[in-house]
Structure formats: structure tokens, C-alpha cells
Write an enzyme that holds these catalytic residues in place. Structure first.
Site, PDB file in Angstrom:
ATOM      1  N   ARG A  60       0.836  -1.196   0.000  1.00 55.78           N
ATOM      2  CA  ARG A  60       0.000   0.000   0.000  1.00 55.78           C
ATOM      3  C   ARG A  60       0.868   1.242   0.000  1.00 55.78           C
ATOM      4  O   ARG A  60       2.033   1.201   0.345  1.00 55.78           O
ATOM      5  CB  ARG A  60      -0.915  -0.002   1.241  1.00 55.78           C
ATOM      6  CG  ARG A  60      -2.045  -1.032   1.102  1.00 55.78           C
ATOM      7  CD  ARG A  60      -2.887  -1.111   2.363  1.00 55.78           C
ATOM      8  NE  ARG A  60      -3.265   0.205   2.813  1.00 55.78           N
ATOM      9  CZ  ARG A  60      -3.299   0.576   4.099  1.00 55.78           C
ATOM     10  NH1 ARG A  60      -2.955  -0.273   5.039  1.00 55.78           N
ATOM     11  NH2 ARG A  60      -3.655   1.784   4.429  1.00 55.78           N
ATOM     12  N   LYS A 129       3.080  -7.117  12.279  1.00 45.30           N
ATOM     13  CA  LYS A 129       2.321  -7.329  11.035  1.00 45.30           C
ATOM     14  C   LYS A 129       2.502  -8.762  10.516  1.00 45.30           C
ATOM     15  O   LYS A 129       3.616  -9.223  10.309  1.00 45.30           O
ATOM     16  CB  LYS A 129       2.787  -6.311   9.991  1.00 45.30           C
ATOM     17  CG  LYS A 129       2.005  -6.391   8.693  1.00 45.30           C
ATOM     18  CD  LYS A 129       2.057  -5.077   7.941  1.00 45.30           C
ATOM     19  CE  LYS A 129       1.496  -5.210   6.553  1.00 45.30           C
ATOM     20  NZ  LYS A 129       1.227  -3.929   5.916  1.00 45.30           N
ATOM     21  N   ARG A 262      -1.290   4.766  14.881  1.00 46.03           N
ATOM     22  CA  ARG A 262      -0.454   4.040  15.847  1.00 46.03           C
ATOM     23  C   ARG A 262      -1.024   4.256  17.240  1.00 46.03           C
ATOM     24  O   ARG A 262      -1.718   5.257  17.484  1.00 46.03           O
ATOM     25  CB  ARG A 262       1.015   4.447  15.759  1.00 46.03           C
ATOM     26  CG  ARG A 262       1.284   5.904  15.957  1.00 46.03           C
ATOM     27  CD  ARG A 262       2.780   6.216  16.060  1.00 46.03           C
ATOM     28  NE  ARG A 262       2.930   7.642  16.144  1.00 46.03           N
ATOM     29  CZ  ARG A 262       3.210   8.426  15.118  1.00 46.03           C
ATOM     30  NH1 ARG A 262       3.418   7.907  13.925  1.00 46.03           N
ATOM     31  NH2 ARG A 262       3.296   9.730  15.275  1.00 46.03           N
TER      32      ARG A 262
HETATM   33  C1  BTN Z   1       0.588  -3.803   2.402  1.00 46.13           C
HETATM   34  O1  BTN Z   1       1.301  -2.837   2.093  1.00 46.13           O
HETATM   35  O2  BTN Z   1       0.354  -4.079   3.577  1.00 46.13           O
HETATM   36  C2  BTN Z   1      -0.015  -4.667   1.327  1.00 46.13           C
HETATM   37  C3  BTN Z   1       0.938  -5.712   0.840  1.00 46.13           C
HETATM   38  C4  BTN Z   1       0.312  -6.645  -0.187  1.00 46.13           C
HETATM   39  C5  BTN Z   1       1.303  -7.630  -0.743  1.00 46.13           C
HETATM   40  C6  BTN Z   1       0.672  -8.626  -1.660  1.00 46.13           C
HETATM   41  S1  BTN Z   1       1.728  -9.956  -2.095  1.00 46.13           S
HETATM   42  C7  BTN Z   1       0.605 -10.483  -3.309  1.00 46.13           C
HETATM   43  C8  BTN Z   1       0.061  -9.247  -3.987  1.00 46.13           C
HETATM   44  N1  BTN Z   1       0.938  -8.814  -5.057  1.00 46.13           N
HETATM   45  C9  BTN Z   1       1.515  -7.646  -4.800  1.00 46.13           C
HETATM   46  O3  BTN Z   1       2.327  -7.059  -5.562  1.00 46.13           O
HETATM   47  N2  BTN Z   1       1.109  -7.181  -3.633  1.00 46.13           N
HETATM   48  C10 BTN Z   1       0.165  -8.075  -2.992  1.00 46.13           C
END
Ligand code: BTN
Length: 264
Positions: A60, A129, A262
Site C-alpha cells: 500500500r 504485522k 499508531r
Molecule cells: C501492504 O502494504 O500491507 C499490502 C501488501 C500486499 C502484498 C501482496 S503480495 C501479493 C500481492 N501482489 C503484490 O504485488 N502485492 C500483494
């Protein structure tokens, strides 16, 4: 590590198998990017891409998502929303509910959610996380295309990350086989998405709050640059998935944006 075998996955999905079309890749740039390309070419709702490795995994807020192949489960699911696009608010929270409940049902304890959709593991007084969810929307004449990307840490990531992280193995040992894990998550997702298609987030709000790590806790909300924007008590979420923050000025409704929370 062996690739996911779509036939074995189908078996484990039982009566829900027909709802999915799974492709397992050794590597791709990002399962979300790959699925968005396929969605643009007409891939059906229920298309899933699971990859052992991503060369450009995305998180994100434009961050990258780093993960090592043996230590995580990374996949994306395409869901075509045919209902009113105005009712899409809360979808990312709904996906968090599906994931947290699936892991809980497998026996993982302490899995909880941080608004809008981080999946955390409770570790005493603190939280780390466990999984990230990246939802990307696009629309065309067929309607709204939703790509739901999930990265779940099976083991605690070895690399130093900006945020404390955890692995599922800390609360679920032995770890279920990756097929069983993926089948359980997909089954939970399809049921939640079916509910969402009818009622939006409304019917999932109480379930989200039940998983909410910081329900009733004092938090600071910060902007993209990390500057504190607002402080208050987390009073839950509303039926659109907005966070309700009780502040000195009254209850503020926070919609997902470039904001992070947070504990105060
Ligand atoms: C975050 O930032 O918390 C979200 C991370 C999401 C990662 C997943 S891995 C599978 C899918 N492909 C990606 O490029 N991102 C999501």
C-alpha cells in the site's frame, strides 16, 4: 519448494472449486499487476494467481513488498463487482475479516486487524504485522474489477522492515500445507465477498470490530509524512468502513487515504 498444484487445491476447495480459476507461477513481477493485466483481457471473476516469487511485489501507499519465496504465501484474486459501485466502501475491511477469520478457524490465536486492513499478530502488549492486503480497482464496460492481493508471512521475515513483523508459524505449528492454507483463505473470501455483494460492509461491521486490535484504545492518526494529524479513541467503524475516532471535537469519521494509525 513445490509450486501450488491447482488440481490439489481444487480438491481441497470441494464444492467451491468451480468459483475459482487458479494459475500458479514460479515468478512474476507482482501477482496484482499480472492479474490486472489479465482482468483487462477479460479474465473471469474468481481468477487467482499465486506466485512463489515476485520481482516487484507492491504494498500500500506505493511501497514495495519484499518477501522470500519459502517464507510467505502471495496471491491475488480477481472479483468482478456487478452491484452499485457506490457501495464498494468497506471492501478492504471485508477482506481483512475474511483473512483473519480463516486464520483463526485454522487455529491461529491472536490474529487481529488494524484499520483499514493490516492483519496483525498480538504479541503480549504489542502487535506485529502478519499479512498485508492490497486492493486495486479498475472499471470497464463489464463493471468494476477488483484485484485483491494478499501477502501472508508464513515465517517471520528475516530482513529488517520499518514495522515489526511476525510469521504464522509463531502461532500455528506445524504450519498447514500451503494448499490447505490457500484453500481455507479462498473459501473464506468467497463467502465474505458474496455477503458483501448483497449487503455491502453493513453485515460485516460487527465481525470486523470483533477482530479490531485497537477497539476502544487511544490512537494517533498521522499523514503521509508521518506528522500527527489527529488523536482520539477508536470507537469502531461505520457501515462504509470509515474509522470512527472520538476526539475532543466530537466523533470524526476517517476515510481510508494516505493516513496511518499508531497506538498513543
Ligand atoms: C501492504 O502494504 O500491507 C499490502 C501488501 C500486499 C502484498 C501482496 S503480495 C501479493 C500481492 N501482489 C503484490 O504485488 N502485492 C500483494
Amino acid at each position: 519448494m513445490p509450486l501450488i498444484d491447482p488440481l490439489l487445491l481444487k480438491k481441497l476447495l470441494g464444492p467451491l472449486a468451480g468459483r475459482f480459476d487458479v494459475d500458479a507461477l514460479v515468478e512474476c513481477d507482482s501477482t496484482n499487476s499480472e492479474l490486472m493485466r489479465r482482468a483487462a483481457q477479460g479474465a473471469p471473476s474468481g481468477a487467482v494467481i499465486v506466485a512463489d516469487q515476485q520481482s516487484a511485489g507492491r504494498g500500500r501507499r506505493g511501497r514495495s513488498w519484499l518477501s522470500s519465496p519459502d517464507d510467505s504465501l502471495m496471491f491475488s484474486l480477481l472479483w468482478r463487482h456487478t452491484g452499485d459501485p457506490a457501495r464498494i466502501g468497506g471492501l478492504s475491511l471485508a477482506v481483512g475479516v475474511a483473512l483473519a477469520e480463516a486464520l483463526g478457524a485454522l487455529g491461529a490465536q491472536g490474529v487481529c486487524l488494524k484499520w483499514p486492513n493490516d492483519v496483525l499478530l498480538r504479541q503480549g502488549q504489542s502487535f506485529a504485522k502478519l499479512a498485508g492486503i492490497l486492493i486495486e480497482l479498475s472499471s470497464d464496460r463489464r463493471g468494476l474489477q477488483v484485484v485483491i492481493g494478499i501477502g501472508l508471512n508464513l515465517y517471520k521475515p528475516a530482513q529488517a522492515l520499518p514495522q515489526a513483523s511476525a510469521g504464522l508459524s509463531e502461532v500455528l505449528m506445524p504450519l498447514p500445507d500451503r494448499h490447505a492454507l490457500l484453500a481455507a483463505i479462498l473459501a473464506s473470501l468467497v463467502v465474505v465477498l458474496d455477503d458483501f455483494a448483497v449487503d455491502g460492509f453493513c453485515g460485516l461491521k460487527t465481525r470486523w470490530e470483533r477482530c479490531h486490535a485497537w477497539q476502544g484504545r487511544q490512537v494517533d492518526l498521522s499523514g503521509g509524512e508521518g506528522e500527527a494529524v489527529l488523536s482520539g479513541r477508536c470507537a469502531g467503524v461505520d457501515q462504509d468502513g470509515a474509522l470512527l475516532l472520538e476526539t475532543a471535537q466530537g466523533v470524526q469519521r476517517i476515510l481510508a487515504g494516505d493516513l496511518s494509525l499508531r497506538l498513543a
